[in-house]
Design an enzyme around this catalytic site. Structure first.
Site, PDB file in Angstrom:
ATOM      1  N   GLU A   1      -9.642  -1.936   5.387  1.00 36.43           N
ATOM      2  CA  GLU A   1     -10.276  -1.653   6.668  1.00 36.43           C
ATOM      3  C   GLU A   1     -11.532  -2.530   6.815  1.00 36.43           C
ATOM      4  O   GLU A   1     -11.994  -3.124   5.837  1.00 36.43           O
ATOM      5  CB  GLU A   1     -10.669  -0.161   6.713  1.00 36.43           C
ATOM      6  CG  GLU A   1      -9.509   0.810   6.484  1.00 36.43           C
ATOM      7  CD  GLU A   1      -8.613   0.994   7.724  1.00 36.43           C
ATOM      8  OE1 GLU A   1      -8.611   0.132   8.628  1.00 36.43           O
ATOM      9  OE2 GLU A   1      -7.897   2.016   7.773  1.00 36.43           O
TER      10      GLU A   1
ATOM     11  N   HIS B   1      -7.317  -4.779  10.237  1.00 33.94           N
ATOM     12  CA  HIS B   1      -7.033  -4.548   8.813  1.00 33.94           C
ATOM     13  C   HIS B   1      -5.762  -5.279   8.383  1.00 33.94           C
ATOM     14  O   HIS B   1      -4.868  -5.534   9.197  1.00 33.94           O
ATOM     15  CB  HIS B   1      -6.997  -3.054   8.470  1.00 33.94           C
ATOM     16  CG  HIS B   1      -5.788  -2.300   8.911  1.00 33.94           C
ATOM     17  ND1 HIS B   1      -5.803  -0.937   9.117  1.00 33.94           N
ATOM     18  CD2 HIS B   1      -4.506  -2.682   9.179  1.00 33.94           C
ATOM     19  CE1 HIS B   1      -4.604  -0.531   9.485  1.00 33.94           C
ATOM     20  NE2 HIS B   1      -3.793  -1.569   9.531  1.00 33.94           N
TER      21      HIS B   1
ATOM     22  N   ASN C   1      -7.480  -2.824  14.316  1.00 32.85           N
ATOM     23  CA  ASN C   1      -8.883  -3.079  13.947  1.00 32.85           C
ATOM     24  C   ASN C   1      -9.021  -4.283  13.007  1.00 32.85           C
ATOM     25  O   ASN C   1     -10.066  -4.497  12.418  1.00 32.85           O
ATOM     26  CB  ASN C   1      -9.497  -1.828  13.296  1.00 32.85           C
ATOM     27  CG  ASN C   1      -8.804  -1.446  11.997  1.00 32.85           C
ATOM     28  OD1 ASN C   1      -7.849  -2.104  11.571  1.00 32.85           O
ATOM     29  ND2 ASN C   1      -9.276  -0.388  11.354  1.00 32.85           N
TER      30      ASN C   1
ATOM     31  N   ASP D   1       0.813  -1.215   0.000  1.00 38.96           N
ATOM     32  CA  ASP D   1       0.000   0.000   0.000  1.00 38.96           C
ATOM     33  C   ASP D   1       0.849   1.267   0.000  1.00 38.96           C
ATOM     34  O   ASP D   1       2.071   1.209   0.167  1.00 38.96           O
ATOM     35  CB  ASP D   1      -0.968  -0.008   1.196  1.00 38.96           C
ATOM     36  CG  ASP D   1      -0.297  -0.435   2.502  1.00 38.96           C
ATOM     37  OD1 ASP D   1       0.946  -0.375   2.594  1.00 38.96           O
ATOM     38  OD2 ASP D   1      -1.014  -0.822   3.427  1.00 38.96           O
TER      39      ASP D   1
HETATM   40  P1  PGA Z   1       2.474  -1.875  12.605  1.00 36.75           P
HETATM   41  O1  PGA Z   1       1.318  -1.789  11.508  1.00 36.75           O
HETATM   42  O2  PGA Z   1       3.435  -2.926  12.148  1.00 36.75           O
HETATM   43  O3  PGA Z   1       3.081  -0.504  12.597  1.00 36.75           O
HETATM   44  O4  PGA Z   1       1.816  -2.214  13.904  1.00 36.75           O
HETATM   45  C1  PGA Z   1       0.631  -2.921  11.130  1.00 36.75           C
HETATM   46  C2  PGA Z   1      -0.564  -2.534  10.280  1.00 36.75           C
HETATM   47  O5  PGA Z   1      -1.247  -1.541  10.609  1.00 36.75           O
HETATM   48  O6  PGA Z   1      -0.833  -3.226   9.296  1.00 36.75           O
END
Ligand code: PGA
Length: 238
Positions: A139, A134, A132, A65
């Protein structure tokens, strides 16, 4: 889904073993890479590997992304993150490193990304998971058959990512992301999850109903998923 609960310090080295077996085992390996705090240690191990003789010359990569509205030169872009943590320090051909582009004609960018992914299926996809549930920027309520698309980020994601920006108002409101169907096309998926903040999302991913309420739960339908997590992230699992 296979689950390994490891000391936090061993998660990235275990993930690196999986990456290394693909990088050294295939003529033209295709890696699916993720940004976020969790995989930074993995990229450091890949750089160390390069310094000790592992070559990435024939490797292609696809990132999950990118933010919309900032270009790859912006320090908060995911292209910048990948260059900074990995691509600038190994012998990969940058032309073979792909990060969705969040500027220009976004419909065209999505179509291009889907086309490239269908021509070069991902051998191993590294994934983080959001608080959450995702995966990438898919999302809650993202359709299970989604391909690369533009999304409005939820408040919880904007808040979670604000730590990387000078202040919350600077976090872009939209992103371009591989869809759930693109991710499910990867031959193997390795999910990294650390810390208590991820415990509910990990539980929903592993033991919840497969549902758009927790996008990561779709991984229950994939034949080759390895979850690497620490005790805190695993604390709600039965
Ligand atoms: P993080 O992000 O590794 O910074 O916890 C993971 C994500 O939001 O996919």
């Amino acid at each position: 889904m296979k689950i390994e609960v490891l000391d936090n310090s061993n998660i990235n080295s275990r993930a690196y073993q999986e990456i290394l077996s693909v990088v050294t085992g295939k003529a033209h390996p295709v890696l699916g890479l993720a940004t976020g705090t969790t995989p930074i240690g993995l990229y450091q191990l890949m750089v160390n590997g390069y310094q000790q003789g592992v070559s990435y010359k024939h490797v292609s990569t696809y990132n999950l992304d990118e933010y919309v509205g900032i270009d790859g030169g912006n320090v908060n872009s995911y292209r910048y993150f990948m260059n900074h943590h990995l691509f600038d320090h190994i012998d990969i051909d940058k032309d073979n490193t792909h990060v969705p582009c969040g500027v220009g004609d976004l419909t065209e960018q999505c179509n291009n990304y889907n086309n490239m992914l269908s021509q070069q299926p991902i051998d191993i996809q590294i994934l983080g998971i959001g608080v959450n549930g995702h995966i990438a920027f898919n999302e809650p309520n993202t359709p299970m058959d989604s391909t690369t698309h533009v999304v409005a980020l939820t408040d919880s994601t904007i808040k979670a990512n604000a730590r990387l920006f000078a202040h919350e108002q600077l976090v872009p409101q939209q992103a371009i992301t591989m869809g759930l169907a693109n991710i499910m096309n990867a031959k193997k998926i390795v999910v990294l999850a650390t810390g208590q903040g991820k415990a509910q999302a990990v539980k929903d991913m592993v033991q919840g109903k497969v549902s758009v309420a927790c996008p990561a739960s779709i991984l229950q339908n994939h034949p080759d998923v390895l979850l690497l997590c620490d005790k805190q992230a695993a604390m709600l699992l039965d």
